[in-house]
Design a protein around this motif. Structure first.
Motif, PDB file in Angstrom:
ATOM      1  N   TYR A  47      -9.766   4.878  17.585  1.00  0.00           N
ATOM      2  CA  TYR A  47     -10.334   3.622  18.085  1.00  0.00           C
ATOM      3  C   TYR A  47     -11.857   3.689  18.092  1.00  0.00           C
ATOM      4  O   TYR A  47     -12.536   2.734  17.715  1.00  0.00           O
ATOM      5  N   ALA A  48     -12.404   4.826  18.510  1.00  0.00           N
ATOM      6  CA  ALA A  48     -13.861   4.993  18.525  1.00  0.00           C
ATOM      7  C   ALA A  48     -14.421   4.919  17.111  1.00  0.00           C
ATOM      8  O   ALA A  48     -15.458   4.288  16.877  1.00  0.00           O
ATOM      9  N   ASP A  49     -13.736   5.558  16.160  1.00  0.00           N
ATOM     10  CA  ASP A  49     -14.180   5.513  14.768  1.00  0.00           C
ATOM     11  C   ASP A  49     -14.140   4.090  14.232  1.00  0.00           C
ATOM     12  O   ASP A  49     -15.059   3.658  13.528  1.00  0.00           O
ATOM     13  N   LEU A  50     -13.076   3.354  14.571  1.00  0.00           N
ATOM     14  CA  LEU A  50     -12.959   1.953  14.153  1.00  0.00           C
ATOM     15  C   LEU A  50     -14.120   1.133  14.710  1.00  0.00           C
ATOM     16  O   LEU A  50     -14.755   0.353  13.993  1.00  0.00           O
ATOM     17  N   PHE A  51     -14.432   1.319  15.984  1.00  0.00           N
ATOM     18  CA  PHE A  51     -15.531   0.594  16.616  1.00  0.00           C
ATOM     19  C   PHE A  51     -16.865   0.943  15.949  1.00  0.00           C
ATOM     20  O   PHE A  51     -17.644   0.051  15.600  1.00  0.00           O
ATOM     21  N   LEU A  52     -17.129   2.232  15.758  1.00  0.00           N
ATOM     22  CA  LEU A  52     -18.394   2.654  15.145  1.00  0.00           C
ATOM     23  C   LEU A  52     -18.514   2.158  13.707  1.00  0.00           C
ATOM     24  O   LEU A  52     -19.591   1.772  13.263  1.00  0.00           O
ATOM     25  N   ARG A  53     -17.400   2.147  12.978  1.00  0.00           N
ATOM     26  CA  ARG A  53     -17.410   1.652  11.600  1.00  0.00           C
ATOM     27  C   ARG A  53     -17.831   0.185  11.567  1.00  0.00           C
ATOM     28  O   ARG A  53     -18.647  -0.225  10.764  1.00  0.00           O
ATOM     29  N   TYR A  54     -17.276  -0.609  12.481  1.00  0.00           N
ATOM     30  CA  TYR A  54     -17.605  -2.026  12.511  1.00  0.00           C
ATOM     31  C   TYR A  54     -19.003  -2.271  13.075  1.00  0.00           C
ATOM     32  O   TYR A  54     -19.647  -3.247  12.702  1.00  0.00           O
ATOM     33  N   LEU A  55     -19.494  -1.384  13.939  1.00  0.00           N
ATOM     34  CA  LEU A  55     -20.898  -1.475  14.369  1.00  0.00           C
ATOM     35  C   LEU A  55     -21.819  -1.334  13.159  1.00  0.00           C
ATOM     36  O   LEU A  55     -22.766  -2.111  12.984  1.00  0.00           O
ATOM     37  N   LEU A  56     -21.536  -0.348  12.319  1.00  0.00           N
ATOM     38  CA  LEU A  56     -22.359  -0.136  11.121  1.00  0.00           C
ATOM     39  C   LEU A  56     -22.216  -1.292  10.134  1.00  0.00           C
ATOM     40  O   LEU A  56     -23.205  -1.741   9.553  1.00  0.00           O
ATOM     41  N   LEU A  57     -20.994  -1.765   9.943  1.00  0.00           N
ATOM     42  CA  LEU A  57     -20.788  -2.889   9.025  1.00  0.00           C
ATOM     43  C   LEU A  57     -21.527  -4.128   9.491  1.00  0.00           C
ATOM     44  O   LEU A  57     -21.991  -4.931   8.681  1.00  0.00           O
ATOM     45  N   SER A  58     -21.647  -4.281  10.794  1.00  0.00           N
ATOM     46  CA  SER A  58     -22.365  -5.422  11.342  1.00  0.00           C
ATOM     47  C   SER A  58     -23.803  -5.462  10.831  1.00  0.00           C
ATOM     48  O   SER A  58     -24.328  -6.527  10.516  1.00  0.00           O
ATOM     49  N   LEU A  59     -24.414  -4.310  10.745  1.00  0.00           N
ATOM     50  CA  LEU A  59     -25.804  -4.248  10.292  1.00  0.00           C
ATOM     51  C   LEU A  59     -25.930  -4.442   8.780  1.00  0.00           C
ATOM     52  O   LEU A  59     -27.017  -4.698   8.283  1.00  0.00           O
ATOM     53  N   LEU A  60     -24.823  -4.331   8.060  1.00  0.00           N
ATOM     54  CA  LEU A  60     -24.832  -4.543   6.613  1.00  0.00           C
ATOM     55  C   LEU A  60     -24.348  -5.931   6.224  1.00  0.00           C
ATOM     56  O   LEU A  60     -24.350  -6.280   5.047  1.00  0.00           O
ATOM     57  N   SER A  61     -23.931  -6.708   7.180  1.00  0.00           N
ATOM     58  CA  SER A  61     -23.271  -7.986   6.886  1.00  0.00           C
ATOM     59  C   SER A  61     -24.278  -9.108   6.651  1.00  0.00           C
ATOM     60  O   SER A  61     -24.223 -10.149   7.278  1.00  0.00           O
ATOM     61  N   ILE A  62     -25.151  -8.890   5.713  1.00  0.00           N
ATOM     62  CA  ILE A  62     -26.128  -9.903   5.344  1.00  0.00           C
ATOM     63  C   ILE A  62     -25.391 -11.000   4.583  1.00  0.00           C
ATOM     64  O   ILE A  62     -24.746 -10.731   3.587  1.00  0.00           O
ATOM     65  N   GLY A  63     -25.470 -12.216   5.076  1.00  0.00           N
ATOM     66  CA  GLY A  63     -24.738 -13.309   4.467  1.00  0.00           C
ATOM     67  C   GLY A  63     -23.400 -13.548   5.140  1.00  0.00           C
ATOM     68  O   GLY A  63     -22.606 -14.351   4.697  1.00  0.00           O
ATOM     69  N   GLY A  64     -23.123 -12.819   6.200  1.00  0.00           N
ATOM     70  CA  GLY A  64     -21.873 -12.978   6.931  1.00  0.00           C
ATOM     71  C   GLY A  64     -20.991 -11.754   6.800  1.00  0.00           C
ATOM     72  O   GLY A  64     -21.133 -10.954   5.871  1.00  0.00           O
ATOM     73  N   ALA A  65     -20.074 -11.613   7.728  1.00  0.00           N
ATOM     74  CA  ALA A  65     -19.197 -10.445   7.750  1.00  0.00           C
ATOM     75  C   ALA A  65     -18.329 -10.358   6.504  1.00  0.00           C
ATOM     76  O   ALA A  65     -17.938  -9.266   6.090  1.00  0.00           O
ATOM     77  N   ILE A  66     -18.037 -11.485   5.877  1.00  0.00           N
ATOM     78  CA  ILE A  66     -17.185 -11.475   4.690  1.00  0.00           C
ATOM     79  C   ILE A  66     -17.804 -10.655   3.559  1.00  0.00           C
ATOM     80  O   ILE A  66     -17.102 -10.120   2.717  1.00  0.00           O
ATOM     81  N   THR A  67     -19.120 -10.510   3.547  1.00  0.00           N
ATOM     82  CA  THR A  67     -19.776  -9.732   2.494  1.00  0.00           C
ATOM     83  C   THR A  67     -19.480  -8.243   2.613  1.00  0.00           C
ATOM     84  O   THR A  67     -19.706  -7.503   1.664  1.00  0.00           O
ATOM     85  N   THR A  68     -18.972  -7.808   3.772  1.00  0.00           N
ATOM     86  CA  THR A  68     -18.634  -6.396   3.947  1.00  0.00           C
ATOM     87  C   THR A  68     -17.141  -6.147   3.745  1.00  0.00           C
ATOM     88  O   THR A  68     -16.664  -5.038   3.983  1.00  0.00           O
ATOM     89  N   ALA A  69     -16.407  -7.145   3.302  1.00  0.00           N
ATOM     90  CA  ALA A  69     -14.966  -6.987   3.083  1.00  0.00           C
ATOM     91  C   ALA A  69     -14.635  -5.838   2.125  1.00  0.00           C
ATOM     92  O   ALA A  69     -13.657  -5.121   2.369  1.00  0.00           O
ATOM     93  N   PRO A  70     -15.403  -5.610   1.054  1.00  0.00           N
ATOM     94  CA  PRO A  70     -15.069  -4.457   0.204  1.00  0.00           C
ATOM     95  C   PRO A  70     -15.106  -3.127   0.964  1.00  0.00           C
ATOM     96  O   PRO A  70     -14.246  -2.273   0.761  1.00  0.00           O
ATOM     97  N   GLU A  71     -16.069  -2.964   1.842  1.00  0.00           N
ATOM     98  CA  GLU A  71     -16.138  -1.725   2.624  1.00  0.00           C
ATOM     99  C   GLU A  71     -15.024  -1.681   3.669  1.00  0.00           C
ATOM    100  O   GLU A  71     -14.461  -0.620   3.939  1.00  0.00           O
ATOM    101  N   MET A  72     -14.694  -2.832   4.265  1.00  0.00           N
ATOM    102  CA  MET A  72     -13.564  -2.877   5.199  1.00  0.00           C
ATOM    103  C   MET A  72     -12.286  -2.478   4.472  1.00  0.00           C
ATOM    104  O   MET A  72     -11.462  -1.729   5.006  1.00  0.00           O
ATOM    105  N   HIS A  73     -12.118  -2.982   3.252  1.00  0.00           N
ATOM    106  CA  HIS A  73     -10.956  -2.637   2.439  1.00  0.00           C
ATOM    107  C   HIS A  73     -10.914  -1.141   2.161  1.00  0.00           C
ATOM    108  O   HIS A  73      -9.868  -0.497   2.308  1.00  0.00           O
ATOM    109  N   ARG A  74     -12.025  -0.590   1.755  1.00  0.00           N
ATOM    110  CA  ARG A  74     -12.086   0.847   1.459  1.00  0.00           C
ATOM    111  C   ARG A  74     -11.671   1.659   2.674  1.00  0.00           C
ATOM    112  O   ARG A  74     -10.911   2.626   2.570  1.00  0.00           O
ATOM    113  N   TYR A  75     -12.134   1.262   3.847  1.00  0.00           N
ATOM    114  CA  TYR A  75     -11.850   2.003   5.075  1.00  0.00           C
ATOM    115  C   TYR A  75     -10.409   1.788   5.546  1.00  0.00           C
ATOM    116  O   TYR A  75      -9.675   2.750   5.775  1.00  0.00           O
ATOM    117  N   LEU A  76      -9.995   0.529   5.701  1.00  0.00           N
ATOM    118  CA  LEU A  76      -8.686   0.228   6.286  1.00  0.00           C
ATOM    119  C   LEU A  76      -7.521   0.519   5.337  1.00  0.00           C
ATOM    120  O   LEU A  76      -6.460   0.966   5.782  1.00  0.00           O
TER     121      LEU A  76
END
Length: 184
Positions: free
Chosen positions: A11-40
C-alpha cells in the motif's frame, strides 16, 4: 482484484508511486497511464491488460472529472483502500504544486521564462496524450477481430478533430456506441 491481500508495504509503495506520477502528470493524470500500466499490469500483475483498459474506459464514460480513472484503477487493483490511496497520491502533490505555481506565474506572466515554459508544455502534453491513446488502443489493434475497425475509428477520429468543430464529448460518445454495438 488484490484487495485485502496487499501488505502495508505494498500500500505504501502504491501511494508513493502515485505521488511521483502526480508530479509527472503534465496535461492531466491520463498522460501517466502508460506508467500506471507498466506498474499495475507489468510489474505488480495486479491487473490484466483488459482490466486496465476497461477501468479507464468505464471511468471516462462516467460523468464527472477525468481523474476518476485513477480511483477505478486503485479500486480494481487494491479495493476501496486502493482507490483512496491512489486518489490521494495523484491529487496531493500536483494540487499543491499547481496552486503555488499558478500564483507565482500570475505575478510573473510577462517574464521570458514563464512564456517559454508555457509554449514548451503544449508539445509535451500532446506527446503524452498520444502515447496514452496508443496504449489504450493496443489491445484492440492486436486483436485480429478488431484491428481494422479500431484503426479506422482512430483515423476517423483524428480527421474529425482536425477538420471539424465536433465536440470531443460527441466523439467519445460515438466511440462508446460503436463499442457497445460490437463494431470495435
Amino acid at each position: 482484484m488484490m484487495g485485502d491481500t496487499l501488505s502495508a508495504a505494498q500500500y505504501a509503495d502504491l501511494f508513493l508511486r502515485y505521488l511521483l506520477l502526480s508530479l509527472l502528470s503534465i496535461g492531466g493524470a491520463i498522460t501517466t497511464a502508460p506508467e500506471m500500466h507498466r506498474y499495475l499490469v507489468g510489474q505488480q500483475g495486479w491487473l490484466s491488460d483488459s482490466q486496465f483498459t476497461s477501468s479507464i474506459a468505464l471511468a471516462q464514460a462516467a460523468p464527472g472529472p477525468n481523474i476518476l480513472f485513477v480511483a477505478v484503477l486503485g479500486w480494481n487493483a487494491a479495493g476501496p483502500l486502493g482507490a483512496l490511496i491512489t486518489m490521494l497520491g495523484i491529487m496531493l502533490p500536483s494540487t499543491t504544486l499547481v496552486l503555488a505555481a499558478t500564483r507565482w506565474a500570475r505575478e510573473n506572466k510577462q517574464t521570458l521564462g514563464v512564456r517559454a515554459f508555457t509554449a514548451g508544455m503544449a508539445p509535451l502534453t500532446l506527446g503524452l496524450l498520444l502515447a496514452t491513446g496508443w496504449l489504450l488502443a493496443v489491445p484492440y489493434v492486436s486483436d485480429p477481430g478488431h484491428r481494422w475497425a479500431t484503426l479506422a475509428l482512430m483515423a476517423l477520429t483524428v480527421a474529425l478533430v482536425l477538420k471539424t468543430r465536433i465536440g470531443l464529448v460527441w466523439l467519445v460518445l460515438g466511440g462508446g456506441v460503436l463499442g457497445a454495438l460490437g463494431v470495435v
